[in-house]
Scaffold this active site. Sequence first.
Site, PDB file in Angstrom:
ATOM      1  N   SER A  45      52.693  66.746  42.986  1.00  0.00           N
ATOM      2  CA  SER A  45      51.234  66.690  43.137  1.00  0.00           C
ATOM      3  C   SER A  45      50.642  67.986  42.619  1.00  0.00           C
ATOM      4  CB  SER A  45      50.859  66.477  44.602  1.00  0.00           C
ATOM      5  OG  SER A  45      51.413  67.531  45.363  1.00  0.00           O
ATOM      6  N   ASP A  85      49.624  62.609  45.230  1.00  0.00           N
ATOM      7  CA  ASP A  85      49.918  63.020  46.590  1.00  0.00           C
ATOM      8  C   ASP A  85      50.934  62.042  47.206  1.00  0.00           C
ATOM      9  OD1 ASP A  85      49.788  63.494  49.356  1.00  0.00           O
ATOM     10  OD2 ASP A  85      47.726  64.262  49.160  1.00  0.00           O
ATOM     11  N   HIS A 230      77.056  75.106  54.689  1.00  0.00           N
ATOM     12  CA  HIS A 230      78.066  75.610  53.746  1.00  0.00           C
ATOM     13  C   HIS A 230      79.328  76.136  54.438  1.00  0.00           C
ATOM     14  CE1 HIS A 230      74.718  75.180  51.176  1.00  0.00           C
ATOM     15  NE2 HIS A 230      74.294  76.412  51.129  1.00  0.00           N
ATOM     16  N   LYS A 316      72.517  88.408  54.272  1.00  0.00           N
ATOM     17  CA  LYS A 316      71.783  88.817  53.066  1.00  0.00           C
ATOM     18  C   LYS A 316      71.610  90.325  53.075  1.00  0.00           C
ATOM     19  CE  LYS A 316      69.431  84.527  52.098  1.00  0.00           C
ATOM     20  NZ  LYS A 316      70.119  84.143  50.864  1.00  0.00           N
TER      21      LYS A 316
HETATM   22  C1  BG6 Z   1      71.491  78.211  49.648  1.00  0.00           C
HETATM   23  C2  BG6 Z   1      70.728  79.077  50.618  1.00  0.00           C
HETATM   24  O1  BG6 Z   1      71.803  76.973  50.244  1.00  0.00           O
HETATM   25  O2  BG6 Z   1      72.691  78.859  49.267  1.00  0.00           O
HETATM   26  C3  BG6 Z   1      70.455  80.438  50.019  1.00  0.00           C
HETATM   27  O3  BG6 Z   1      69.495  78.454  50.963  1.00  0.00           O
HETATM   28  C4  BG6 Z   1      71.737  81.081  49.515  1.00  0.00           C
HETATM   29  O4  BG6 Z   1      69.830  81.306  50.974  1.00  0.00           O
HETATM   30  C5  BG6 Z   1      72.478  80.091  48.599  1.00  0.00           C
HETATM   31  O5  BG6 Z   1      71.401  82.255  48.798  1.00  0.00           O
HETATM   32  C6  BG6 Z   1      73.827  80.650  48.180  1.00  0.00           C
HETATM   33  O6  BG6 Z   1      74.423  79.776  47.265  1.00  0.00           O
HETATM   34  P1  BG6 Z   1      75.516  80.305  46.242  1.00  0.00           P
HETATM   35  O7  BG6 Z   1      75.904  79.081  45.466  1.00  0.00           O
HETATM   36  O8  BG6 Z   1      74.835  81.352  45.407  1.00  0.00           O
HETATM   37  O9  BG6 Z   1      76.635  80.885  47.058  1.00  0.00           O
END
Ligand code: BG6
Length: 459
Positions: A45, A85, A230, A316
Amino acid sequence: MSAPASDALVLFGATGDLACRKIFPALQALIRSGSLDVPVIGVASSGLALEQLRQRVRASLRQHGGGGDDAAERLLALLRYVDGDYREATTHQRLRAALGGARHPLHYLAVPPSLFPLVVDGIGESGSAEGARVVVEKPFGRDLASAQALNRALHRTFAEASVFRIDHYLGKEAVQNLLYFRFANAFLEPVWNRNYVSSIQITMAEEIGVQGRGRFYEEVGALRDVVQNHMLQVLAHLAMEPPVGAGAEALRDEKIKVFRAIRPLAAEDLVRGQYDGYRAEDGVDSASQVETFAAMRLHLDSWRWADVPIYIRAGKRLTATATEVLVQLKHPPQRVFGAAAAAGANYFRFRLGPDRVAIAIGASTKHAGAAMAGEPVELYVCNDRGPEMSAYERLIGDALKGDPTLFAREDGVEAAWRVVDPVLKLPLAVHPYRQGSWGPQEADALAASCGGWHRPAQA
Ligand code: BG6
């Protein structure tokens, strides 16, 4: 019977950041490999016209993809655009018209999760859901209850077999390789259990901060952003039993058993941290209590892993960008070569990113010479056979074919939320840490009994 291949790809959120950084480059790669040749219908949109979307896609491929090649031209030719939208029925009706005779469209929801129910209802009401599949991006909910609600919302329109929940870690070459290495070799199985393994550590360290995604990150924090999905997926690959038979469900069944066997996270097994300066990032509350770092000890109550401590650390603005697994083995029962013997126990080290797939086995060997003295060495293999397929290329390719193996199943996401859910609502302290460090010192005590946290090297 195999699933029918998708005959159109609909991309909701076509002008967004994810589409630009990951999805269009993946589509270009799929075209290059001959795996995509169906109309690609962007929906957003943003008030753009098709030609302007094409310009954006060109820029995205220049910056994040393979530049301007034949595949790029083909993608631009396959591109269509519906501007409107998501809340309005007319948007979905125009999409229905743009789909023409497509009978098995793949709807890709690259939109904020709060919009999933709205978009999915729109797809259903306009008649575009029949014979279709839907791909949803993470984060899938923000706790167990919201994930369950989201599942219910999706199932109003799509059967579970047509829902593809993306976790891009599952598409990574290195994560696939964990599975391959475990189950394509015979030598690992005898030691891959509580009798030989003393601890398992998974580290996901990133040098980057929230990169302008402060508003998004305030809603998630490290536990929801990377641990629930992950990191637990990586753990499932390490800890699962061999799948019984072939096929997507056999593999997913075993992974889900791992999630179910993990004891829900207790407050005393978790340390949360926040990097100095996070509160000054755009979109971040000046008194934010959101964690940009999480370190935890998990317990897996299964026959294979009972009493083996499992450590996960993700953060991070740390000192390195590296994702690694360290599976530490117990020491030999006796020091046959006395104190001069190399001290280290054996281990397996799996490098999952950011560079190439690598596996190392830590061992001790003798120094040349008269003395029976040695040193720790690593037997190291690394894939240097050319470029690896990107996670998004693999996953979108699989979704187009209708192969759900590498996607999270309803009971899997819910079981994974169950692990972190108890700590999400507790008012736990968030410890500040210096940018470029390994996180708050408070995390050290958690892993002290296994010799401390593993520190993966920078690429
Ligand atoms: C994402 C997260 O799913 O994975 C990010 O939202 C993170 O915060 C990223 O930086 C890391 O992915 P990769 O593939 O770079 O390890």
